[in-house]
Design a protein around this motif. Structure first.
Motif, PDB file in Angstrom:
ATOM      1  N   THR A 104       2.446  16.811   7.006  1.00 44.60           N
ATOM      2  CA  THR A 104       2.131  17.992   6.186  1.00 44.60           C
ATOM      3  C   THR A 104       3.336  18.465   5.385  1.00 44.60           C
ATOM      4  OG1 THR A 104       0.468  18.636   7.801  1.00 44.60           O
ATOM      5  CG2 THR A 104       1.168  20.322   6.239  1.00 44.60           C
ATOM      6  N   GLU A 105       4.495  18.508   6.004  1.00 47.67           N
ATOM      7  CA  GLU A 105       5.694  18.968   5.295  1.00 47.67           C
ATOM      8  C   GLU A 105       5.999  18.058   4.110  1.00 47.67           C
ATOM      9  OE1 GLU A 105      10.446  19.584   6.175  1.00 47.67           O
ATOM     10  OE2 GLU A 105       9.043  19.816   7.843  1.00 47.67           O
ATOM     11  N   LYS A 106       5.950  16.767   4.347  1.00 48.58           N
ATOM     12  CA  LYS A 106       6.210  15.804   3.269  1.00 48.58           C
ATOM     13  C   LYS A 106       5.162  15.935   2.167  1.00 48.58           C
ATOM     14  CE  LYS A 106       6.868  10.841   2.596  1.00 48.58           C
ATOM     15  NZ  LYS A 106       6.884   9.533   3.264  1.00 48.58           N
ATOM     16  N   LEU A 107       3.895  16.053   2.550  1.00 56.26           N
ATOM     17  CA  LEU A 107       2.815  16.185   1.571  1.00 56.26           C
ATOM     18  C   LEU A 107       3.021  17.419   0.700  1.00 56.26           C
ATOM     19  CD1 LEU A 107       0.046  15.297   0.423  1.00 56.26           C
ATOM     20  CD2 LEU A 107      -0.987  16.792   2.152  1.00 56.26           C
ATOM     21  N   LEU A 108       3.311  18.555   1.312  1.00 56.13           N
ATOM     22  CA  LEU A 108       3.473  19.794   0.545  1.00 56.13           C
ATOM     23  C   LEU A 108       4.696  19.738  -0.372  1.00 56.13           C
ATOM     24  CD1 LEU A 108       2.370  22.425   3.201  1.00 56.13           C
ATOM     25  CD2 LEU A 108       1.053  21.505   1.269  1.00 56.13           C
ATOM     26  N   GLU A 109       5.750  19.053   0.057  1.00 58.54           N
ATOM     27  CA  GLU A 109       6.920  18.855  -0.815  1.00 58.54           C
ATOM     28  C   GLU A 109       6.529  18.021  -2.038  1.00 58.54           C
ATOM     29  OE1 GLU A 109      10.039  17.078   1.511  1.00 58.54           O
ATOM     30  OE2 GLU A 109      10.306  18.890   2.735  1.00 58.54           O
ATOM     31  N   MET A 110       5.750  16.967  -1.814  1.00 59.96           N
ATOM     32  CA  MET A 110       5.311  16.115  -2.914  1.00 59.96           C
ATOM     33  C   MET A 110       4.406  16.884  -3.864  1.00 59.96           C
ATOM     34  SD  MET A 110       4.616  12.622  -0.754  1.00 59.96           S
ATOM     35  CE  MET A 110       4.237  11.537  -2.112  1.00 59.96           C
TER      36      MET A 110
ATOM     37  N   VAL B 274       0.872  -1.170   0.000  1.00 58.60           N
ATOM     38  CA  VAL B 274       0.000   0.000   0.000  1.00 58.60           C
ATOM     39  C   VAL B 274       0.915   1.227   0.000  1.00 58.60           C
ATOM     40  CG1 VAL B 274      -1.783   1.259   1.281  1.00 58.60           C
ATOM     41  CG2 VAL B 274      -1.783  -1.228   1.277  1.00 58.60           C
ATOM     42  N   PRO B 275       0.585   2.244  -0.820  1.00 61.24           N
ATOM     43  CA  PRO B 275       1.387   3.470  -0.807  1.00 61.24           C
ATOM     44  C   PRO B 275       1.240   4.221   0.513  1.00 61.24           C
ATOM     45  CG  PRO B 275       0.043   3.348  -2.794  1.00 61.24           C
ATOM     46  CD  PRO B 275      -0.440   2.279  -1.858  1.00 61.24           C
ATOM     47  N   THR B 276       2.149   5.149   0.748  1.00 58.30           N
ATOM     48  CA  THR B 276       2.048   5.999   1.928  1.00 58.30           C
ATOM     49  C   THR B 276       0.778   6.841   1.836  1.00 58.30           C
ATOM     50  OG1 THR B 276       3.234   7.836   0.898  1.00 58.30           O
ATOM     51  CG2 THR B 276       4.566   6.191   2.111  1.00 58.30           C
ATOM     52  N   ILE B 277       0.326   7.323   2.976  1.00 58.44           N
ATOM     53  CA  ILE B 277      -0.874   8.163   3.008  1.00 58.44           C
ATOM     54  C   ILE B 277      -0.654   9.445   2.207  1.00 58.44           C
ATOM     55  CG2 ILE B 277      -0.291   9.314   5.201  1.00 58.44           C
ATOM     56  CD1 ILE B 277      -3.822   8.169   4.323  1.00 58.44           C
ATOM     57  N   GLU B 278       0.574   9.966   2.204  1.00 58.79           N
ATOM     58  CA  GLU B 278       0.862  11.187   1.442  1.00 58.79           C
ATOM     59  C   GLU B 278       0.730  10.939  -0.060  1.00 58.79           C
ATOM     60  OE1 GLU B 278       2.668  11.415   5.408  1.00 58.79           O
ATOM     61  OE2 GLU B 278       2.992   9.963   3.813  1.00 58.79           O
ATOM     62  N   LEU B 279       1.188   9.795  -0.525  1.00 62.01           N
ATOM     63  CA  LEU B 279       1.080   9.474  -1.947  1.00 62.01           C
ATOM     64  C   LEU B 279      -0.382   9.275  -2.348  1.00 62.01           C
ATOM     65  CD1 LEU B 279       2.794   9.109  -4.456  1.00 62.01           C
ATOM     66  CD2 LEU B 279       3.132   6.732  -3.822  1.00 62.01           C
ATOM     67  N   LEU B 280      -1.150   8.615  -1.493  1.00 65.62           N
ATOM     68  CA  LEU B 280      -2.579   8.437  -1.775  1.00 65.62           C
ATOM     69  C   LEU B 280      -3.315   9.777  -1.744  1.00 65.62           C
ATOM     70  CD1 LEU B 280      -3.174   5.141   0.198  1.00 65.62           C
ATOM     71  CD2 LEU B 280      -3.298   5.431  -2.285  1.00 65.62           C
ATOM     72  N   ALA B 281      -2.930  10.652  -0.832  1.00 60.33           N
ATOM     73  CA  ALA B 281      -3.538  11.986  -0.792  1.00 60.33           C
ATOM     74  C   ALA B 281      -3.227  12.740  -2.085  1.00 60.33           C
ATOM     75  CB  ALA B 281      -3.034  12.770   0.420  1.00 60.33           C
ATOM     76  N   CYS B 282      -2.010  12.604  -2.589  1.00 59.25           N
ATOM     77  CA  CYS B 282      -1.644  13.274  -3.847  1.00 59.25           C
ATOM     78  C   CYS B 282      -2.502  12.772  -5.011  1.00 59.25           C
ATOM     79  CB  CYS B 282      -0.163  13.083  -4.156  1.00 59.25           C
ATOM     80  SG  CYS B 282       0.913  14.167  -3.188  1.00 59.25           S
ATOM     81  N   CYS B 283      -2.837  11.500  -5.003  1.00 58.06           N
ATOM     82  CA  CYS B 283      -3.713  10.965  -6.059  1.00 58.06           C
ATOM     83  C   CYS B 283      -5.044  11.719  -6.057  1.00 58.06           C
ATOM     84  CB  CYS B 283      -3.956   9.478  -5.858  1.00 58.06           C
ATOM     85  SG  CYS B 283      -2.502   8.433  -6.094  1.00 58.06           S
ATOM     86  N   LYS B 284      -5.544  12.037  -4.886  1.00 60.88           N
ATOM     87  CA  LYS B 284      -6.816  12.766  -4.785  1.00 60.88           C
ATOM     88  C   LYS B 284      -6.630  14.253  -5.079  1.00 60.88           C
ATOM     89  CE  LYS B 284      -9.281   9.463  -2.079  1.00 60.88           C
ATOM     90  NZ  LYS B 284     -10.259   9.157  -3.106  1.00 60.88           N
ATOM     91  N   ILE B 285      -5.520  14.812  -4.660  1.00 58.47           N
ATOM     92  CA  ILE B 285      -5.238  16.237  -4.867  1.00 58.47           C
ATOM     93  C   ILE B 285      -5.096  16.555  -6.353  1.00 58.47           C
ATOM     94  CG2 ILE B 285      -3.444  18.010  -4.547  1.00 58.47           C
ATOM     95  CD1 ILE B 285      -3.014  16.657  -1.705  1.00 58.47           C
ATOM     96  N   PHE B 286      -4.484  15.662  -7.116  1.00 64.71           N
ATOM     97  CA  PHE B 286      -4.254  15.916  -8.537  1.00 64.71           C
ATOM     98  C   PHE B 286      -5.345  15.327  -9.423  1.00 64.71           C
ATOM     99  CE2 PHE B 286      -0.133  16.803  -6.730  1.00 64.71           C
ATOM    100  CZ  PHE B 286       0.189  17.973  -7.377  1.00 64.71           C
TER     101      PHE B 286
END
Length: 186
Positions: A149-155, A116-128
């Motif tokens: 949050t820091e990791k998510l915003l960098e991604m 399973v991908p990280t939660i940040e990667l899955l959130a990016c799928c929804k964000i984009f």
């Protein structure tokens, strides 16, 4: 993509599909590494984090490797699991197969390994995404609260550079700052 009338609202309902796949793969001598994506991945992750996530009607996966692609695809079709690699612009499909961005489900499978991908990667799928359902998930579920949050915003900043049409205002990306502020994250 396949559609199942069976709603999967728990980790066990999703994992039952993978136990069946493992059994079928064992019988056929198939070995495979699979990444769970979409709502099923979020449901698995959120339950592991002690949170609820909405039920899903399908299980989407990406394939990392296998010793018999055609046979694996037949087995996935039998259990109504959809291979979706390459349908998203960002995150790139390579990131959804990169083991540094994945964690393996610790289960007693014999023939398959499920990630399973990280939660940040899955959130990016929804964000984009431009899907309303993804925007609702970002607003109404604790996905963003569970992210680093820091990791998510960098991604998000990195993936934004890969957009073919960054002026597409329908992207959920353009609601992200407001959502993060409403949730008290920013």
């Amino acid at each position: 993509m396949g559609y199942s009338s069976e709603e999967m609202g728990t980790r066990d309902a999703i994992l039952d599909k993978f136990y069946t796949l493992d059994y079928l793969c064992c019988k056929q001598g198939i070995v495979a590494e699979i990444v769970v994506l979409g709502g099923a991945a979020l449901l698995l992750l959120m339950e592991q984090m002690g949170e609820q996530f909405r039920p899903t009607r399908d299980i989407d996966v990406n394939l990392i490797s296998t010793n018999n692609m055609q046979a694996l695809l037949r087995q996935l079709e039998k259990i109504n699991v959809d291979v979706v690699g390459g349908i998203m612009e960002v995150p790139p499909s390579e990131d959804l197969r990169n083991k540094e961005s994945l964690f393996e489900l610790d289960l007693d499978f014999s023939a398959i390994r499920v990630y399973v991908p990280t939660i940040e990667l899955l959130a990016c799928c929804k964000i984009f995404s431009t899907r309303e359902k993804d925007l609702i998930d970002l607003k109404e579920t604790p996905i963003l609260e569970k992210c680093d949050t820091e990791k998510l915003l960098e991604m998000v900043a990195e993936y934004r550079e890969y957009l073919l049409n960054p002026s597409n205002r329908d992207l959920n990306l353009y609601e992200l700052d407001n959502i993060l502020k409403e949730k008290g994250i920013l």
